[in-house]
Design an enzyme around this catalytic site. Structure first.
Site, short mmCIF file in Angstrom:
data_model
loop_
_atom_site.label_atom_id
_atom_site.label_comp_id
_atom_site.label_asym_id
_atom_site.label_seq_id
_atom_site.Cartn_x
_atom_site.Cartn_y
_atom_site.Cartn_z
CG PHE A 262 -13.60 -7.33 9.97
CD1 PHE A 262 -13.69 -7.51 11.33
CD2 PHE A 262 -12.87 -6.26 9.48
CE1 PHE A 262 -13.07 -6.63 12.21
CE2 PHE A 262 -12.24 -5.38 10.34
CZ PHE A 262 -12.34 -5.57 11.71
CB ALA B 38 -10.00 -13.87 8.08
CB CYS C 174 -12.04 -8.74 2.79
SG CYS C 174 -11.07 -7.33 2.23
CB VAL D 17 -7.97 -4.00 4.52
CG1 VAL D 17 -7.29 -2.75 3.97
CG2 VAL D 17 -9.15 -4.41 3.63
CG ASP E 265 -1.42 2.32 10.49
OD1 ASP E 265 -1.09 2.27 9.28
OD2 ASP E 265 -2.18 3.20 10.96
CG HIS F 19 -4.75 -7.78 13.56
ND1 HIS F 19 -4.90 -8.72 14.55
CD2 HIS F 19 -5.93 -7.74 12.89
CE1 HIS F 19 -6.11 -9.23 14.48
NE2 HIS F 19 -6.76 -8.65 13.48
NE ARG G 2 -5.96 -8.49 -5.16
CZ ARG G 2 -5.50 -7.42 -5.80
NH1 ARG G 2 -6.28 -6.37 -5.97
NH2 ARG G 2 -4.28 -7.40 -6.28
#
Length: 163
Positions: free
Chosen positions: A27, A58, A87, A89, A92, A95, A134
């Protein structure tokens, strides 16, 4: 808060001849490149073979692991361990929580129910800066840590099988 320190376990059980599956969610391609680099370096340093399967996100990782494990078993070439990389992130909406929790839950279920030696390298972060910190091998190297966790679990599985 104190910084957590993680030292590798000293189990010297051989992982020689192991075959490891890496399933990665692309992604965020650039961050994923760093996660994959860390995982591959760790596996190469351990002298194990690996294959890489790519999925869109994911949430698709657990199903892809099952598909790949079953196909490899049918071919008589089973995988000994699995590394999940991705990953997520925060945005807003809810989700982030759904993807983070459900992918982790599905990986845990898979590991426990099927006895899979698995390292979870799906990083969940609030910002791109946290993701980079990370993902990079020179920093927190979560891809490498996930590969190391998979190999540690494989060593334990092999050691316990001999007991």
């Amino acid at each position: 808060m104190a910084e957590a320190r993680h030292a590798p376990l000293k189990d010297q059980t051989s992982v020689s001849g192991a075959r490891v599956l890496i399933v990665e969610a692309r992604f965020y391609d650039d961050i994923q490149d760093a996660l994959l680099e860390g995982a591959v370096a760790e596996l190469q340093s351990a002298g194990v073979r690996h294959d890489v399967v790519t999925v869109p996100g994911a949430l698709e990782i657990p199903a892809a692991i099952v598909f790949a494990l079953d196909a490899a078993e049918r071919r008589g070439e089973p995988y000994d361990a699995v590394v999940a990389l991705g990953c997520v992130v925060r945005g807003d909406t809810i989700h982030f929580e759904i993807v983070s929790m459900e992918s982790a839950r599905a990986l845990m279920d898979l590991s426990v129910k099927r006895g899979v030696a698995l390292g979870n390298g799906i990083i969940t972060v609030d910002t791109d800066a946290q993701a980079w910190a990370r993902a990079r091998a020179g920093e927190l190297n979560k891809g490498g840590h996930a590969a190391q966790a998979a190999l540690t679990m494989l060593r334990m599985k092999r050691r316990l099988a001999k007991a």
